[in-house]
Write a protein that holds these residues in place. Structure first.
Motif, PDB file in Angstrom:
ATOM      1  N   LEU A 140       3.153  15.387 -29.623  1.00 25.59           N
ATOM      2  CA  LEU A 140       2.738  16.741 -29.244  1.00 25.59           C
ATOM      3  C   LEU A 140       1.804  16.746 -28.043  1.00 25.59           C
ATOM      4  O   LEU A 140       2.050  17.437 -27.053  1.00 25.59           O
ATOM      5  N   PHE A 141       0.731  15.972 -28.108  1.00 26.61           N
ATOM      6  CA  PHE A 141      -0.282  16.025 -27.049  1.00 26.61           C
ATOM      7  C   PHE A 141       0.102  15.222 -25.808  1.00 26.61           C
ATOM      8  O   PHE A 141      -0.168  15.641 -24.692  1.00 26.61           O
ATOM      9  N   TYR A 142       0.730  14.062 -26.003  1.00 30.24           N
ATOM     10  CA  TYR A 142       1.106  13.243 -24.842  1.00 30.24           C
ATOM     11  C   TYR A 142       2.274  13.871 -24.079  1.00 30.24           C
ATOM     12  O   TYR A 142       2.279  13.908 -22.848  1.00 30.24           O
ATOM     13  N   ILE A 143       3.244  14.395 -24.812  1.00 26.36           N
ATOM     14  CA  ILE A 143       4.428  14.971 -24.154  1.00 26.36           C
ATOM     15  C   ILE A 143       4.136  16.368 -23.607  1.00 26.36           C
ATOM     16  O   ILE A 143       4.432  16.679 -22.453  1.00 26.36           O
ATOM     17  N   ASN A 144       3.536  17.229 -24.443  1.00 22.42           N
ATOM     18  CA  ASN A 144       3.349  18.639 -24.069  1.00 22.42           C
ATOM     19  C   ASN A 144       1.922  18.982 -23.661  1.00 22.42           C
ATOM     20  O   ASN A 144       1.613  20.158 -23.440  1.00 22.42           O
ATOM     21  N   GLU A 145       1.054  17.965 -23.581  1.00 19.17           N
ATOM     22  CA  GLU A 145      -0.348  18.124 -23.211  1.00 19.17           C
ATOM     23  C   GLU A 145      -1.113  18.923 -24.278  1.00 19.17           C
ATOM     24  O   GLU A 145      -0.517  19.526 -25.166  1.00 19.17           O
ATOM     25  N   VAL A 146      -2.434  18.906 -24.157  1.00 20.58           N
ATOM     26  CA  VAL A 146      -3.287  19.573 -25.146  1.00 20.58           C
ATOM     27  C   VAL A 146      -3.443  21.041 -24.774  1.00 20.58           C
ATOM     28  O   VAL A 146      -3.995  21.375 -23.717  1.00 20.58           O
TER      29      VAL A 146
END
Length: 257
Positions: free
Chosen positions: A67-73
């Motif tokens: 979630l965070f690495y692919i779509n950013e925070v």
């Protein structure tokens, strides 16, 4: 080996062409998630380790990467992550109870020949390992539903910010209903497609329908499918409720400022 490298290269090119930087991150996240799963298996070999706790930590790391690495925070990924973790906690608790009651841990009689020359005293709790397998098999589908609902609800609220919390929740559940059927069928065919050889084996052994249904291997696979479907069904109202509360609360705070 050369074929694998070529296939990986083709996949990378296609993902970059379609998804750009996000596609490239998605490709490299596959290797990061593989690393998490590898170390998860490594830690589970320790007899003193708790497979359930290790699975929860691994699921959290996989959620962060996916979630965070692919779509950013951002607000969408944070809400999807929280919804995923809540669903996994509920599902883990339920799976442990079900696995214990059904006593599907260990090996079935069909596997006697395969394990005849192996030691069975490996000090691993197969019931907890079974619960871990179910969670690791379903986390991808759960995250997929959570981020789909979060993204769609944010977009709906962006174009219609006067929606109430109740209306937003109904919108999220309505979106989830459309996803539920397709995702459940996807899991069903993925699991049964992978175990098609098992069904052929049962036919070869001339098992009756009753013997197939009551076999330990078949039961464990059915539990995998049913629990995966339950996880998808659970995350829909959870993600919808969290999104609705967040969006309405954020709007109220903005209006006050």
């Amino acid at each position: 080996m050369n074929v694998l490298v070529w296939l990986a290269g083709i996949l990378l090119v296609l993902m970059i062409m379609v998804g750009g930087k996000s596609g490239a991150r998605s490709f490299f996240s596959l290797f990061l998630n593989f690393g998490v799963i590898f170390f998860t298996m490594f830690f589970m070999l320790d007899p003193s380790a708790n497979p359930i706790l290790i699975t929860f930590i691994a699921s959290t790391l996989i959620g962060c990467i996916s979630l965070f690495y692919i779509n950013e925070v951002n607000s969408k990924t944070i809400i999807a992550f929280i919804s995923t973790i809540i669903t996994i906690v509920i599902l883990l608790s339920f799976i442990v109870i079900v696995s214990d009651k059904l006593m599907i841990q260990g090996f079935g009689e069909e596997e006697e020949e395969a394990i005849a020359g192996l030691s069975l005293y490996i000090g691993v709790d197969f019931m907890k390992i079974g619960a871990s397998v179910i969670i690791m098999s379903t986390i991808g589908a759960i995250m997929d539903v959570a981020i789909s609902i979060a993204s769609t609800m944010h977009e709906v609220f962006k174009h219609n910010p006067v929606l109430s919390k109740k209306e937003l929740f109904k919108t999220g559940v309505s979106i989830g209903r459309d996803i539920l059927g397709t995702d459940t069928n996807t899991l069903f065919f993925a699991f049964f497609g992978g175990y098609l050889a098992l069904l052929i084996w049962f036919k070869d052994l001339e098992y009756s329908i009753g013997e197939i249904v009551n076999s330990k291997i078949f039961s464990s696979e059915m539990i995998l499918i049913l629990c995966a479907g339950m996880g998808i069904a659970l995350v829909i109202p959870i993600a919808s409720w969290i999104n609705a509360n967040f969006l309405v609360r954020t709007t109220k705070k903005t209006e006050k400022i």
